[in-house]
Scaffold this active site. Structure first.
Site, PDB file in Angstrom:
ATOM      1  CD  GLU A  22      19.473  32.735  11.341  1.00 42.66           C
ATOM      2  OE1 GLU A  22      18.353  32.437  10.883  1.00 42.66           O
ATOM      3  OE2 GLU A  22      19.809  32.511  12.523  1.00 42.66           O
ATOM      4  CD  GLU A 168      16.604  25.875  16.170  1.00 41.49           C
ATOM      5  OE1 GLU A 168      15.540  26.494  15.935  1.00 41.49           O
ATOM      6  OE2 GLU A 168      17.444  26.272  16.999  1.00 41.49           O
ATOM      7  CD  GLU A 287      20.960  28.043  16.341  1.00 41.75           C
ATOM      8  OE1 GLU A 287      20.205  28.632  17.147  1.00 41.75           O
ATOM      9  OE2 GLU A 287      20.636  27.766  15.167  1.00 41.75           O
ATOM     10  CD  GLN A 344      22.949  34.628  14.627  1.00 39.48           C
ATOM     11  OE1 GLN A 344      23.376  35.452  13.826  1.00 39.48           O
ATOM     12  NE2 GLN A 344      21.756  34.076  14.492  1.00 39.48           N
TER      13      GLN A 344
END
Length: 497
Positions: A22, A168, A287, A344
């Site tokens: 990200e 989300e 995630e 991540q």
């Protein structure tokens, strides 16, 4: 313990070993991309980081967010770098220069042998911007957006096959937060238009951002009622942390992952039945990770600077055990979980850390992910166990051992992954492998014997590492070995043809 070659869970989709980058913290800038670094290549990407990522064999990487995507204008990230605008990112209160955009990230993906899972903005934008992005990425030529891509120096399409419909959207922290009905309707119309542009793409709708959300279950049921026919996967997100020193509950985190997956699977199948559909919605756990070490310190970061260090959790031995256990859970549920993204990949809650201008190194969680990604491909086999159980503060009736097996017929191997979750009890394991025709143990690798708080660092990058163990542990198709308390193991066996 018994491993039966006919007790098949599923063929494992390699995308279960995906990850996530990200535009957040030092994931991109001073992470994968650092033009002034001594090891930077001609495009500004760090060669040492490229090598560490390649070793993990990550097949797909989700990008560019995350919370970031819900305020992202994709047009800012294409075309000549000098013409790209700097924007205020309201997700993380930083300034995004867009120096690394779609074309640069696609080039980096080729260097690390991975593919793109691209998220579209359904927070501040919607269906029109999303279908334009599909046209820009995947249409050959002869249209406005495809010809714009070609004018940017990318003659051939990117051919992005997997797309996330926002991020989300159930969370009040999200830019453009929506109710389940609002999001479901938007996801349906966006998906429809995106697939009109390219019918070959696969789409992931937003599920709950964690199981404890007050809207959980109602969110999934409502969203899927609106968009079931147009989407292919439903996402799950969850992070684990040892906030109050309850290590035994923390080591049992796979119980929560199993429950979450089973619950969402049931909701998907409920909507399938309600719609009398022949189509099955599978899951993308896009995630997941340990995340708690930096949550308080990150609140003090100055606003509007570029790429400040954020979410740089330093992982310890107990974190590695938890990640090893979560990987076992993903494999145990691989009949429905077809994609997953360790969130991540670099610097931001990541298995790989870098020093700006300095070295890159492996965190403790790198190792269980590495070994599972490398050897956990093929057919997942359920493991039947008779072993002790325990209760802890958060869970009851937890098996001391957690395990899954993976058969690779092409390689003629079976790999067994085992976690001992007990903080007190070593387990004498007898595992019957005669059904899979195990004839020799090729290797036994273990993470064991460290203090829970021990961690790696730039100064001590090899403080916590797996160790090879004796392979003289198999006799007449039976494995006999002691699994020490708080330890993670990988056994690989050669099988008869």
């Amino acid at each position: 313990m018994t491993v039966d070659r006919l007790n098949i869970i599923s063929t494992i989709d390699d995308r279960i070993y995906g990850s996530f980058i990200e535009h957040l913290g030092r994931a991109v800038y001073n992470g994968i991309y650092e033009p002034g670094h001594p090891l930077a290549d001609e495009d500004g990407f760090r060669r040492d980081v490229i090598q560490l990522v390649k070793e993990l064999h990550v097949p797909v990487i989700r990008y560019p967010g995350g919370n970031f995507v819900s305020g992202f204008n994709w047009e800012d990230s294409v075309g000549p770098k000098e013409q790209r605008p700097a924007r205020l990112d309201l997700a993380w209160f930083t300034t995004e220069t867009n120096e690394v955009g779609l074309q640069e990230f696609d080039g980096w993906l080729k260097k690390v042998d991975s593919e793109l899972m691209l998220a579209v903005n359904l927070g501040t934008r919607g269906a029109d911007a999303a279908r334009n992005l599909v046209e820009y990425c995947n249409h050959g030529k002869g249209s406005y957006w495809s010809d714009l891509r070609r004018s940017h120096g990318k003659e051939e399409p990117y051919n992005v096959k997997t797309w996330c419909l926002g991020n989300e959207m159930d969370g009040p922290w999200q830019m453009g937060h929506k109710t389940a009905y609002e999001y479901g309707r938007l996801a349906n119309e966006t998906a429809k238009m995106m697939k009109w542009v390219d019918p070959s793409i696969e789409l992931v709708a937003c599920g709950s951002s964690k199981m404890v959300m007050p809207t959980f279950a109602d969110w999934e049921a409502t969203v899927l009622t609106e968009c079931y026919d147009e989407v292919d996967y439903l996402s799950l997100h969850n992070y684990w942390g040892n906030y109050d020193g309850d290590t035994q509950s923390y080591l049992s985190g796979g119980v929560l992952m199993d429950d979450f997956i089973r619950s969402v699977t049931a909701i998907c199948d409920y909507v399938k039945a309600k719609k009398r559909s022949r189509k099955t919605i599978n899951l993308s756990f896009d995630e997941w990770n340990v995340w708690y070490h930096t949550k308080e310190s990150d609140k003090k970061i100055e606003h509007w600077i570029q790429a400040p260090p954020r979410l740089e959790d330093i992982y310890n031995f107990e974190d590695a055990l938890v990640v090893g256990g979560l990987l076992i859970s993903l494999l145990k549920n691989s009949d429905r979980v077809k994609m997953a993204c360790l969130a991540q990949l670099v610097n931001v809650i990541a298995p790989i850390m870098t020093e700006t201008g300095g070295k890159a190194w492996k965190q403790t969680i790198y190792y269980p992910f590495y070994y599972t990604s490398l050897y956990g491909r093929g057919t997942a086999l359920k493991v039947n166990m008779d072993c002790p159980r325990y209760d802890c503060r958060q869970y009851t009736d937890v098996t001391v051992l957690d395990a899954v097996a993976v058969a690779d017929e092409g390689e003629g191997t079976v790999t067994l992954f085992v976690l001992n979750r007990s903080m007190e009890e070593d387990i004498a394991l007898s595992c019957d492998l005669r059904s899979v025709k195990a004839e020799s143990c090729l290797c036994h690798t273990a993470l064991e014997g460290y203090g829970y708080e021990e961690a790696n660092s730039a100064l001590e990058p090899d403080r916590v590492v797996p160790s090879p163990k004796s392979t003289d542990i198999l006799a007449q198709g039976r494995l006999e070995v002691v699994i020490p308390r708080s330890s993670w193991h990988m056994f690989r066996f050669r099988t008869k043809g």
